[in-house]
Scaffold this motif. Structure first.
Motif, PDB file in Angstrom:
ATOM      1  N   GLU A  41       0.820  -1.200   0.000  1.00 15.01           N
ATOM      2  CA  GLU A  41       0.000   0.000   0.000  1.00 15.01           C
ATOM      3  C   GLU A  41       0.855   1.252   0.000  1.00 15.01           C
ATOM      4  O   GLU A  41       1.715   1.447   0.848  1.00 15.01           O
ATOM      5  CB  GLU A  41      -0.927   0.011   1.217  1.00 15.01           C
ATOM      6  N   VAL A  42       0.602   2.130  -0.979  1.00 14.03           N
ATOM      7  CA  VAL A  42       1.349   3.374  -1.089  1.00 14.03           C
ATOM      8  C   VAL A  42       1.112   4.250   0.120  1.00 14.03           C
ATOM      9  O   VAL A  42       1.962   5.027   0.525  1.00 14.03           O
ATOM     10  CB  VAL A  42       0.936   4.114  -2.386  1.00 14.03           C
ATOM     11  N   GLY A 291     -11.222   3.034   7.505  1.00 16.41           N
ATOM     12  CA  GLY A 291     -10.167   2.738   8.456  1.00 16.41           C
ATOM     13  C   GLY A 291      -8.873   2.204   7.874  1.00 16.41           C
ATOM     14  O   GLY A 291      -7.996   1.755   8.618  1.00 16.41           O
ATOM     15  N   ARG A 292      -8.712   2.243   6.568  1.00 14.40           N
ATOM     16  CA  ARG A 292      -7.492   1.749   5.933  1.00 14.40           C
ATOM     17  C   ARG A 292      -6.956   2.775   4.950  1.00 14.40           C
ATOM     18  O   ARG A 292      -7.680   3.642   4.467  1.00 14.40           O
ATOM     19  CB  ARG A 292      -7.771   0.437   5.190  1.00 14.40           C
ATOM     20  N   SER A 293      -5.659   2.676   4.660  1.00  4.87           N
ATOM     21  CA  SER A 293      -5.078   3.513   3.618  1.00  4.87           C
ATOM     22  C   SER A 293      -5.586   3.056   2.250  1.00  4.87           C
ATOM     23  O   SER A 293      -5.969   1.898   2.076  1.00  4.87           O
ATOM     24  CB  SER A 293      -3.556   3.430   3.638  1.00  4.87           C
ATOM     25  N   LEU A 294      -5.597   3.950   1.286  1.00  6.27           N
ATOM     26  CA  LEU A 294      -6.012   3.587  -0.059  1.00  6.27           C
ATOM     27  C   LEU A 294      -4.988   2.646  -0.692  1.00  6.27           C
ATOM     28  O   LEU A 294      -3.788   2.761  -0.457  1.00  6.27           O
ATOM     29  CB  LEU A 294      -6.164   4.831  -0.940  1.00  6.27           C
ATOM     30  N   PRO A 296      -2.787   1.087  -3.897  1.00  4.21           N
ATOM     31  CA  PRO A 296      -2.155   1.757  -5.042  1.00  4.21           C
ATOM     32  C   PRO A 296      -3.102   1.970  -6.209  1.00  4.21           C
ATOM     33  O   PRO A 296      -3.061   2.998  -6.875  1.00  4.21           O
ATOM     34  CB  PRO A 296      -1.008   0.791  -5.407  1.00  4.21           C
ATOM     35  N   ASP A 297      -3.980   0.985  -6.480  1.00  3.70           N
ATOM     36  CA  ASP A 297      -4.974   1.149  -7.557  1.00  3.70           C
ATOM     37  C   ASP A 297      -5.866   2.347  -7.287  1.00  3.70           C
ATOM     38  O   ASP A 297      -6.190   3.127  -8.203  1.00  3.70           O
ATOM     39  CB  ASP A 297      -5.851  -0.097  -7.666  1.00  3.70           C
ATOM     40  N   GLU A 298      -6.285   2.518  -6.049  1.00  2.00           N
ATOM     41  CA  GLU A 298      -7.213   3.600  -5.696  1.00  2.00           C
ATOM     42  C   GLU A 298      -6.517   4.957  -5.791  1.00  2.00           C
ATOM     43  O   GLU A 298      -7.103   5.935  -6.261  1.00  2.00           O
ATOM     44  CB  GLU A 298      -7.760   3.377  -4.303  1.00  2.00           C
ATOM     45  N   VAL A 299      -5.269   5.025  -5.370  1.00  2.00           N
ATOM     46  CA  VAL A 299      -4.516   6.278  -5.485  1.00  2.00           C
ATOM     47  C   VAL A 299      -4.304   6.627  -6.950  1.00  2.00           C
ATOM     48  O   VAL A 299      -4.505   7.759  -7.381  1.00  2.00           O
ATOM     49  CB  VAL A 299      -3.150   6.175  -4.772  1.00  2.00           C
ATOM     50  N   PHE A 300      -3.940   5.636  -7.738  1.00  2.00           N
ATOM     51  CA  PHE A 300      -3.650   5.868  -9.149  1.00  2.00           C
ATOM     52  C   PHE A 300      -4.905   6.209  -9.933  1.00  2.00           C
ATOM     53  O   PHE A 300      -4.901   7.040 -10.828  1.00  2.00           O
ATOM     54  CB  PHE A 300      -2.996   4.625  -9.757  1.00  2.00           C
TER      55      PHE A 300
END
Length: 301
Positions: A41-42, A291-294, A296-300
């Motif tokens: 996860e980024v 409650g979680r970090s995004l 990499p797919d979601e950030v991109f």
């Protein structure tokens, strides 16, 4: 459908909401999505390196060539109700007449083009489609001849998603796009518009769309992403390759997506290495969804 809530809420269903733009190239987008899946996860900001698309170019181009070989030829539309094609020159010349005729005679057009396309043309039918996310998913909101985003598991949230995930992701973005933050961009946008207008050659005819209108959205993109203003012209080229030419030309779509994907990879990596800022990329790298970090797919996306 495009954005479910917006399409219903603003009453804009009288416009051709479901037949705009293009489905991004399938095989190449699969590679872009795989980029995220091959990293952790980024959002953890641990300075890990994101692999650039250029490192996988040979295999991707081979996939593109294979798909391109199967692309069918294009024939002129003979009946808009049963053979709709928004890339037909006649449609580009006068879309309003086409839509008026369809709304009167056949409010839900169909076509074997673009992998069997269905085109509702009136607000009532568009609203029904937007609300029925079981039958009409937004996993593939764009239209192209050679494949869909959903075929390759590609995410571009919140556009390519359905409730409840769509609702949660859209809510996540609201603080960044608050009225106050958008109002703060007004002076820079107005100054850019003034600069464009000042450059007009008023002694000779010119195309306002080319010389003025198409430069404004990409300038706003540079402000939102926190990238150099001059890079807006890169986005204008990529938009042309992906959304104007790409839907019927997979090779051109691949060229646009290669540059676009590699550029965003570098921008994400730069923030991981040098620190976060006050831009949309940095916002997504710090965002929390349930409650979680995004991913990499979601950030991109």
């Amino acid at each position: 459908p495009l954005d479910h809530d917006a399409a219903v809420a603003d009453g804009s269903g009288t416009e051709p909401l479901v037949v705009v733009d293009a489905e991004c190239i399938g095989a190449f987008l699969a590679e872009l999505g795989a980029q995220g899946r091959r990293t952790d996860e980024v959002g953890h900001h641990d300075r890990r390196r994101l692999p650039h698309l250029s490192e996988r170019t040979p295999r991707v181009r081979a996939e593109v060539g294979s798909l391109a070989a199967t692309t069918r030829g294009v024939m002129s539309v003979r009946n808009w109700a049963t053979d709709f094609d928004h890339f037909d020159p006649a449609y580009a010349a006068d879309p309003f007449t086409v839509w008026d005729e369809l709304r009167t005679a056949c409010p839900v057009a169909r076509s074997e083009r673009f992998r069997n396309m269905v085109v509702p043309t009136r607000h009532a039918e568009i609203e029904a489609v937007a609300r029925d996310t079981v039958t009409w998913s937004s996993r593939s909101p764009l239209v192209a001849d050679f494949g869909s985003m959903a075929d390759f598991g590609i995410l571009a949230p919140p556009i390519s998603s359905d409730p409840p995930y769509h609702t949660a992701f859209r809510k996540l973005l609201l603080p960044f796009f608050s009225p106050q933050r958008m109002e703060a961009l007004r002076p820079a946008i107005e100054a850019h518009c003034d600069t464009l207008i000042a450059a007009f050659d008023v002694d000779h005819p010119f195309d306002v769309a080319v010389e003025y209108a198409q430069h404004i959205p990409v300038h706003v993109i540079t402000l939102l992403l926190g990238i150099p203003q001059e890079d807006g012209e890169l986005f204008r080229t990529w938009i042309h390759d992906l959304l104007e030419v790409g839907p019927t030309n997979i090779e051109q779509a691949a060229i646009g997506l290669l540059g676009f994907g590699d550029y965003l990879s570098q921008q994400i990596q730069r923030r991981l290495d040098d620190g976060l800022g006050d831009d949309l990329i940095s916002f997504l790298l710090q965002a929390q969804l349930d409650g979680r970090s995004l991913s990499p797919d979601e950030v991109f996306g």
